[in-house]
Scaffold this active site. Structure first.
Site, PDB file in Angstrom:
ATOM      1  N   ARG A  42      -5.655  -2.651   8.729  1.00 22.36           N
ATOM      2  CA  ARG A  42      -5.633  -4.103   8.524  1.00 22.36           C
ATOM      3  C   ARG A  42      -5.834  -4.848   9.844  1.00 22.36           C
ATOM      4  NH1 ARG A  42      -2.615  -6.540   3.865  1.00 22.36           N
ATOM      5  NH2 ARG A  42      -1.470  -4.603   4.023  1.00 22.36           N
ATOM      6  N   ASP A  77       4.920  -4.979   5.941  1.00 23.96           N
ATOM      7  CA  ASP A  77       5.350  -6.343   6.266  1.00 23.96           C
ATOM      8  C   ASP A  77       5.434  -7.267   5.045  1.00 23.96           C
ATOM      9  OD1 ASP A  77       2.605  -6.244   6.145  1.00 23.96           O
ATOM     10  OD2 ASP A  77       2.248  -7.473   7.917  1.00 23.96           O
ATOM     11  N   THR A 118       4.203   2.499   5.713  1.00 24.52           N
ATOM     12  CA  THR A 118       2.813   2.029   5.755  1.00 24.52           C
ATOM     13  C   THR A 118       2.049   2.921   6.717  1.00 24.52           C
ATOM     14  OG1 THR A 118       1.339   0.290   6.602  1.00 24.52           O
ATOM     15  CG2 THR A 118       3.586   0.239   7.412  1.00 24.52           C
ATOM     16  N   ASP A 153      -0.157   1.939   8.552  1.00 24.59           N
ATOM     17  CA  ASP A 153      -0.634   1.125   9.676  1.00 24.59           C
ATOM     18  C   ASP A 153       0.213   1.241  10.948  1.00 24.59           C
ATOM     19  OD1 ASP A 153      -2.473   0.302   7.839  1.00 24.59           O
ATOM     20  OD2 ASP A 153      -1.701  -1.736   7.609  1.00 24.59           O
ATOM     21  N   ARG A 156       0.914  -4.987  -5.210  1.00 25.52           N
ATOM     22  CA  ARG A 156       1.057  -6.180  -4.366  1.00 25.52           C
ATOM     23  C   ARG A 156       1.281  -7.323  -5.357  1.00 25.52           C
ATOM     24  NH1 ARG A 156      -0.521  -4.261   0.662  1.00 25.52           N
ATOM     25  NH2 ARG A 156      -2.219  -2.738   0.689  1.00 25.52           N
ATOM     26  N   ASP A 201       2.719  -0.600  12.037  1.00 21.75           N
ATOM     27  CA  ASP A 201       2.700  -1.905  12.705  1.00 21.75           C
ATOM     28  C   ASP A 201       3.993  -2.701  12.521  1.00 21.75           C
ATOM     29  OD1 ASP A 201       2.435  -2.411  10.028  1.00 21.75           O
ATOM     30  OD2 ASP A 201       0.771  -3.811  10.214  1.00 21.75           O
ATOM     31  N   GLY A 209       0.831  -1.212   0.000  1.00 20.14           N
ATOM     32  CA  GLY A 209       0.000   0.000   0.000  1.00 20.14           C
ATOM     33  C   GLY A 209       0.863   1.257   0.000  1.00 20.14           C
TER      34      GLY A 209
HETATM   35  O1  F6P Z   1      -1.400  -1.714   4.748  1.00 20.52           O
HETATM   36  C1  F6P Z   1      -1.974  -0.513   4.418  1.00 20.52           C
HETATM   37  C2  F6P Z   1      -3.445  -0.651   4.153  1.00 20.52           C
HETATM   38  O2  F6P Z   1      -3.955   0.610   3.808  1.00 20.52           O
HETATM   39  C3  F6P Z   1      -4.258  -1.286   5.263  1.00 20.52           C
HETATM   40  O3  F6P Z   1      -4.575  -0.377   6.288  1.00 20.52           O
HETATM   41  C4  F6P Z   1      -5.455  -1.801   4.525  1.00 20.52           C
HETATM   42  O4  F6P Z   1      -6.036  -2.893   5.187  1.00 20.52           O
HETATM   43  C5  F6P Z   1      -4.859  -2.244   3.214  1.00 20.52           C
HETATM   44  O5  F6P Z   1      -3.653  -1.514   3.041  1.00 20.52           O
HETATM   45  C6  F6P Z   1      -5.755  -2.010   2.004  1.00 20.52           C
HETATM   46  O6  F6P Z   1      -5.110  -2.496   0.882  1.00 20.52           O
HETATM   47  P1  F6P Z   1      -5.567  -2.249  -0.636  1.00 20.52           P
HETATM   48  O7  F6P Z   1      -5.241  -0.834  -0.983  1.00 20.52           O
HETATM   49  O8  F6P Z   1      -4.771  -3.214  -1.419  1.00 20.52           O
HETATM   50  O9  F6P Z   1      -7.041  -2.483  -0.663  1.00 20.52           O
END
Ligand code: F6P
Length: 324
Positions: A172, A103, A126, A128, A72, A130, A11
């Site tokens: 997440r 991660d 990130t 998050d 991803r 985390d 992300g």
């Molecule tokens: O890891 C960052 C994040 O924004 C999380 O908070 C969330 O769950 C996820 O990515 C969403 O991912 P995507 O943009 O692939 O839907």
């Protein structure tokens, strides 16, 4: 280490551009050849790798997102994908790789470094927050401010209409964003992945607000909590508590965008600068992080292994006390 590539993966997070700029310019300052990989690990496989100059990163410091794009990438989890990626780096004599991400990004980097012996440094990026080994990850501060700004606006309309709002925030499986933004926006309650708050407790809290003459209430729902999304929770609560007209807002991806805060611009610059200095010194399989205002290295193994955000019980208790 003569030739260094940088990529962003997973992300996106505000501050990544400030970080890319710092990586590219620090490398060039030290006489290294710098390469930008497009779309994260996918670009390594697709050979979408471009040489960068100091001017390639002009006027990006203040921009959200990532100029290198991100993805991803499932193919990089396969041996065949990694093999192609390594060959593409070898063809350009790239012997250092700097990855900016969370991660998932570090898991890929660790496997890649172990398998092919290429020097790898990770930068925590990130929203998050985390990852173990950095008090703050890149993008987290901006996301906190973006969320607060949104909740403040919802608070205005919630109060005008005497409504109860359930606001879902990202994270997440980490409640860090939810807990911090609940404090900063004066939310009445917060549902987190790390700590069970039963719907019964939540309703009791909302009822006590009615007793103390609260005209509106806000509940922050962390996306990873065990009761599901904000719509489901609002529905369950409404069955037993009908005092307020109830609305739901899912903040979604707006939390990931926007111009980085001053804090994230400085953090991105510091981490990018430190990552290049570390890789030039021969460090590998490490993450650069900020700990108590000092830049420290943590092994990727440790950063990943202990990646869960440790929720501070006292902050949750404080949120409860301050919202009576
Ligand atoms: O890891 C960052 C994040 O924004 C999380 O908070 C969330 O769950 C996820 O990515 C969403 O991912 P995507 O943009 O692939 O839907």
């Amino acid at each position: 280490i003569r030739n260094i590539a940088v990529l962003t993966s997973g992300g996106d997070a505000p501050g990544m551009n400030a970080c890319i700029r710092a990586v590219v310019r620090t490398g060039i300052y030290h006489g290294r050849n710098m390469f930008g990989v497009m779309q994260g690990y996918q670009g390594l496989i697709d050979n979408n790798i471009n040489e960068m100059t100091a001017r390639s990163v002009s006027n990006i410091l203040h921009m959200g997102g990532t100029v290198l794009k991100t993805a991803r990438c499932l193919a990089f989890k396969e041996d065949a994908g990694m093999e192609i990626a390594f060959k593409n780096l070898q063809d350009r004599h790239i012997d250092g790789l700097i990855v900016i991400g969370g991660d998932g990004t570090f898991t890929g980097a660790k496997r890649f470094g172990e398998k092919y012996g290429i020097n790898v440094i990770g930068i925590p990026g990130t929203i998050d927050n985390d990852l173990y080994g950095s008090d703050f990850t890149l993008g987290y501060d901006t996301a906190v401010n973006t969320i607060i700004d949104a909740i403040d606006k919802i608070r205005d309309t919630a109060d005008s209409h005497d409504r109860l709002f359930f606001i879902e925030v990202m994270g997440r499986d980490s409640g860090c964003l939810a807990l911090r933004t609940a404090i900063a926006s004066g939310a009445e309650a917060v549902l987190l992945p790390e700590k069970e708050t039963s719907l019964k407790q939540l309703i009791t809290k909302l009822k006590s607000g009615v007793t103390t003459k609260k005209s509106s209430s806000i509940v922050i729902v962390s996306e990873g909590n065990k009761y599901g999304g904000a719509y489901d929770i609002a529905k369950s609560v409404k069955r037993k508590f009908t005092h307020y007209d109830t609305k739901v807002t899912i903040l979604g991806h707006l939390q990931r965008g926007g111009s980085p805060s001053g804090f994230d611009r400085i953090l991105g610059s510091r981490l990018g600068y430190a990552a290049v200095n570390a890789i030039i010194k021969g460090e590998s399989m490490q993450m650069v992080g900020l700990r108590g205002n000092e830049i420290k290295l943590t092994s990727l193994e440790e950063a990943l292994h202990a990646h869960n955000y440790k929720l501070e019980d006292d902050l949750l208790e404080m949120t409860h006390v301050l919202s009576i």
